[in-house]
Design a protein around this motif. Structure first.
Motif, PDB file in Angstrom:
ATOM      1  N   ASP A  70       0.838  -1.208   0.000  1.00  6.65           N
ATOM      2  CA  ASP A  70       0.000   0.000   0.000  1.00  6.65           C
ATOM      3  C   ASP A  70       0.869   1.254   0.000  1.00  6.65           C
ATOM      4  OD1 ASP A  70      -2.127  -1.651   0.060  1.00  6.65           O
ATOM      5  OD2 ASP A  70      -2.433  -1.538   2.239  1.00  6.65           O
ATOM      6  N   LEU A  71       1.940   1.195   0.796  1.00  4.06           N
ATOM      7  CA  LEU A  71       2.851   2.355   0.833  1.00  4.06           C
ATOM      8  C   LEU A  71       3.448   2.618  -0.541  1.00  4.06           C
ATOM      9  CD1 LEU A  71       4.844   1.688   4.105  1.00  4.06           C
ATOM     10  CD2 LEU A  71       3.365   3.640   3.645  1.00  4.06           C
ATOM     11  N   PHE A  72       3.812   1.526  -1.200  1.00  9.28           N
ATOM     12  CA  PHE A  72       4.425   1.655  -2.523  1.00  9.28           C
ATOM     13  C   PHE A  72       3.427   2.235  -3.529  1.00  9.28           C
ATOM     14  CE2 PHE A  72       5.619  -0.180  -6.689  1.00  9.28           C
ATOM     15  CZ  PHE A  72       6.781   0.557  -6.871  1.00  9.28           C
ATOM     16  N   GLU A  73       2.166   1.742  -3.471  1.00  9.18           N
ATOM     17  CA  GLU A  73       1.132   2.260  -4.391  1.00  9.18           C
ATOM     18  C   GLU A  73       0.947   3.758  -4.188  1.00  9.18           C
ATOM     19  OE1 GLU A  73      -0.409   1.019  -7.010  1.00  9.18           O
ATOM     20  OE2 GLU A  73       0.919  -0.695  -6.710  1.00  9.18           O
ATOM     21  N   GLN A  74       0.916   4.151  -2.903  1.00 10.41           N
ATOM     22  CA  GLN A  74       0.786   5.564  -2.544  1.00 10.41           C
ATOM     23  C   GLN A  74       1.938   6.375  -3.174  1.00 10.41           C
ATOM     24  OE1 GLN A  74      -0.159   5.349   1.692  1.00 10.41           O
ATOM     25  NE2 GLN A  74       0.974   7.274   1.898  1.00 10.41           N
ATOM     26  N   PHE A  75       3.125   5.839  -3.024  1.00  6.05           N
ATOM     27  CA  PHE A  75       4.351   6.473  -3.533  1.00  6.05           C
ATOM     28  C   PHE A  75       4.286   6.598  -5.071  1.00  6.05           C
ATOM     29  CE2 PHE A  75       8.712   5.224  -5.095  1.00  6.05           C
ATOM     30  CZ  PHE A  75       9.340   6.434  -4.866  1.00  6.05           C
ATOM     31  N   LYS A  76       3.828   5.509  -5.707  1.00  6.86           N
ATOM     32  CA  LYS A  76       3.777   5.488  -7.180  1.00  6.86           C
ATOM     33  C   LYS A  76       2.769   6.499  -7.728  1.00  6.86           C
ATOM     34  CE  LYS A  76       2.525   1.959  -9.833  1.00  6.86           C
ATOM     35  NZ  LYS A  76       2.318   0.569 -10.238  1.00  6.86           N
ATOM     36  N   LYS A  77       1.741   6.763  -6.895  1.00  7.86           N
ATOM     37  CA  LYS A  77       0.704   7.698  -7.369  1.00  7.86           C
ATOM     38  C   LYS A  77       1.057   9.162  -7.094  1.00  7.86           C
ATOM     39  CE  LYS A  77      -3.208   4.596  -7.159  1.00  7.86           C
ATOM     40  NZ  LYS A  77      -3.715   3.807  -6.061  1.00  7.86           N
ATOM     41  N   HIS A  78       2.221   9.398  -6.536  1.00 11.54           N
ATOM     42  CA  HIS A  78       2.620  10.780  -6.262  1.00 11.54           C
ATOM     43  C   HIS A  78       2.623  11.564  -7.580  1.00 11.54           C
ATOM     44  CE1 HIS A  78       5.044  14.240  -5.173  1.00 11.54           C
ATOM     45  NE2 HIS A  78       4.779  13.950  -3.902  1.00 11.54           N
ATOM     46  N   PRO A  79       2.047  12.792  -7.576  1.00 14.93           N
ATOM     47  CA  PRO A  79       1.934  13.532  -8.844  1.00 14.93           C
ATOM     48  C   PRO A  79       3.265  13.840  -9.524  1.00 14.93           C
ATOM     49  CG  PRO A  79       1.288  14.890  -6.951  1.00 14.93           C
ATOM     50  CD  PRO A  79       1.423  13.495  -6.451  1.00 14.93           C
TER      51      PRO A  79
END
Ligand code: FAD
Length: 426
Positions: free
Chosen positions: A249-258
Motif C-alpha cells: 500500500d505504501l508503494f502504491e501511494q508512492f507510485k501515485k505521487h503527482p
C-alpha cells in the motif's frame, strides 16, 4: 564418499562469484552452489553496479556485459504530498569515465558467473544448501538435497538471510532496526520516452533517491534501464511495523505521487518483487570467520546504505575471502587463526573503513525519523512560499517562512540537527 574441494561457495551473487573467480584463477578447485535456476534468477535489485570494483575482475566489462545504461545523473528528491524539491548532479565526466551502470541482475549475474566458470570454477545451479557439516567444531562442508560436499573452506555468500552463517552459529536473525524491506516494480517504458522524460542521451542513465511521504525511516529509489524503469521503496522494518501499513500500500501511494506518475505514465508492469537489505552498518556486521568458513557480502551485512552501495562491498569481500583461502591453502592451515586474516583485511579495506566511519548514522536516523518526514515537508513548504507571487512584501514573506519553519522545528532543534549532520558526515 562426498567429493572434496578446496572451497565450496554458497550463493552465485556478486560476493560468491568474486570469491570463486579469485580462487579458480590460481588453480584452486572451487564449487559454487546456487539455489536459483541460474545466478541472478532469485535476485531482486533495482540499481547499479560500479565500474571500479567490477573492472578488477573484468577490464572494460561494459563492452560485453549486459549493462543497461551508464549513470550520468544522481537525483535527490524531497517529496511532500503534492510537490517535490529536486537536487540533482549531472556531470559530463561520467560520460568520459563511466562510474556506475544500471543492470538487471537476472541478466548481469549469469554473465558475471561465466567469468568464474571460465577461470575453472564449477557452478551447479538449482541446488539449495541446507546446512553446514561440522566435525570437532570445524566446518568441513555443506549438506545439499543432492548430497554432501566437503571443502577446506566454505564461503557463505548466501545473501541477507544467510541460513548458513546462522547454522554455523556466526550470526543471529537480522534485527528489525537493521533491516529494510524494499519493494520494487520494473516498469516497461519505451526507450525514447525514458530519454525524453529524464533528459538523457541514448546510453545515459539516471539514479534517484526520494525521501518524504512515508512512515519513519524510508526512501524511494528510481533507476533508468534501457527500456524499463526500476521504481521502488525501502522502509525500515521497525517503522513499517509501527505504521501498521502494508508495504504494497505504501508503494502504491508512492507510485501515485503527482511528481512520479508522469515518469512512468503508460508503462507496463513487468515485474514485482520484495527483498530485505541489511542496513544496520558496522555495528551489525556478522562474525565473518570461523574454523573452515568465511562469510561475505550481504550474508555478513556488508551494505553501505548512505552511499547506495552493496554490490561493490559484496565483490570486494568475495575477492578478499578468496585471497585469504589461497593463503590458507599455501600454509595448509584452515583454522580460524589463519582465516582471521579475512576480518583483518576487511578492516583495512574500504569495506569496513567506510562502514566504521558511518557507524553512528543508521542508529541516528533510526531514532530521528523526522529527517525523513518533517524536513522534506518543510523544504517543500518553504520552496512554495518563496515562489508564490501575490503582492506581499518580501520581508513579510521571509518572516512568515521563518515562523513556519520554527513552528515545525525549534531553533534549538534545527541547530542540534545541523550539528549532528556535520559531525556524522565529516
Ligand atoms: C531493491 C534493492 C536495490 C539495491 N540497489 C543497489 C544498488 O543500486 N547498488 C548496489 O551496489 N547495491 C544495491 N543493492 C544491494 C545489493 O543487491 C546487495 O548488496 C548485493 O546483491 C549483495 O550480493 P551478495 O552476493 O552478497 O548476495 P546476493 O546478491 O543476495 O546473492 C546471494 C545468492 O545466494 C543464493 N542463495 C541463498 N541461499 C542459498 C542456499 N541456501 N543455497 C544456495 N544458494 C543460495 C541466492 O539465490 C543468491 O543468488 C540493492 C538491494 C536491493 C534489495
Amino acid at each position: 564418499m562426498a567429493e572434496k574441494f578446496d572451497s565450496v561457495v554458497v550463493g552465485g551473487g556478486p560476493a560468491g562469484i568474486a570469491a570463486a573467480y579469485t580462487m579458480a584463477k590460481v588453480g584452486l578447485s572451487v564449487l559454487v552452489l546456487e539455489k536459483g535456476e541460474k545466478p541472478g534468477a532469485k535476485n531482486m535489485f533495482g540499481g547499479v553496479i560500479f565500474r571500479h570494483h567490477t573492472e578488477k575482475m573484468a577490464p572494460e566489462f561494459w563492452k560485453t556485459a549486459p549493462v543497461e545504461r551508464h549513470v550520468v545523473e544522481y537525483q535527490y528528491w524531497f517529496l511532500s504530498k503534492d510537490s517535490h524539491v529536486l537536487v540533482s548532479h549531472r556531470n559530463q565526466k561520467f560520460n568520459g569515465r563511466y562510474n556506475a551502470f544500471t543492470v538487471h541482475r537476472a541478466k548481469f549475474d549469469p554473465w558475471f558467473s561465466k567469468l568464474a566458470e571460465d577461470a575453472g570454477a564449477l557452478i551447479i545451479n538449482r541446488t539449495t544448501v541446507d546446512d553446514v557439516i561440522k566435525e570437532d567444531g570445524r566446518v568441513i562442508g555443506v549438506k545439499t538435497e543432492r548430497g554432501d560436499v566437503l571443502a577446506n573452506v566454505v564461503v557463505a555468500a548466501d545473501g541477507v538471510n544467510s541460513m548458513l552463517s546462522k547454522q554455523a552459529g556466526m550470526r543471529e536473525e537480522l534485527p528489525e532496526d537493521a533491516a529494510v524491506l524494499a519493494v520494487k516494480e520494473v516498469i516497461a517504458v519505451p526507450k525514447q520516452k525514458i530519454e525524453e522524460r529524464f533528459n538523457l542521451g541514448p546510453d545515459e542513465g539516471a539514479a534517484a533517491l526520494l525521501v518524504g511521504c512515508g512512515p519513519g525511516m524510508h526512501a524511494g529509489f528510481m533507476y533508468t534501464n534501457r527500456d524499463t524503469i526500476s521504481l521502488g521503496m525501502g522502509v525500515n522494518i521497525r517503522d513499517l511495523d509501527k505504521s501498521k501499513q502494508r508495504p504494497n500500500d505504501l508503494f502504491e501511494q508512492f507510485k501515485k505521487h503527482p511528481s512520479i506518475t508522469p515518469l512512468v505514465r503508460d508503462g507496463e508492469l513487468k515485474e514485482y518483487s520484495a527483498h530485505l537489505i541489511p542496513e544496520g552498518g558496522y555495528d551489525y556486521v556478522a562474525n565473518v570467520y570461523t574454523h573452515g568458513m568465511l562469510v561475505a557480502g550481504d550474508a555478513a551485512m556488508l551494505v553501505n546504505a548512505i552511499n547506495w552501495e552493496g554490490t561493490n562491498l559484496a565483490m570486494t569481500s568475495g575477492i578478499i575471502a578468496g585471497e585469504t583461502i589461497i593463503e590458507a591453502k599455501k600454509k595448509g592451515d584452515f583454522s580460524s587463526r589463519t582465516l582471521s586474516q579475512y576480518r583483518q583485511r576487511l578492516e583495512e579495506s574500504f569495506v569496513l573503513r567506510d562502514l566504521k566511519k558511518y557507524r553512528e548514522i543508521p542508529k541516528f536516523f533510526s531514532s530521528n525519523p523526522h529527517f525523513f518526514t518533517l524536513y522534506p515537508d518543510a523544504i517543500n513548504e518553504l520552496a512554495y512560499m518563496w515562489h508564490v507571487v501575490d503582492g506581499e512584501l518580501k520581508q513579510d514573506r521571509i518572516k512568515q517562512m521563518k515562523a513556519k519553519l520554527f513552528k515545525q522545528r525549534s531553533r534549538v532543534g534545527l541547530m542540534r540537527d545541523a550539528y549532528h549532520m556535520w559531525r556524522l558526515f565529516s
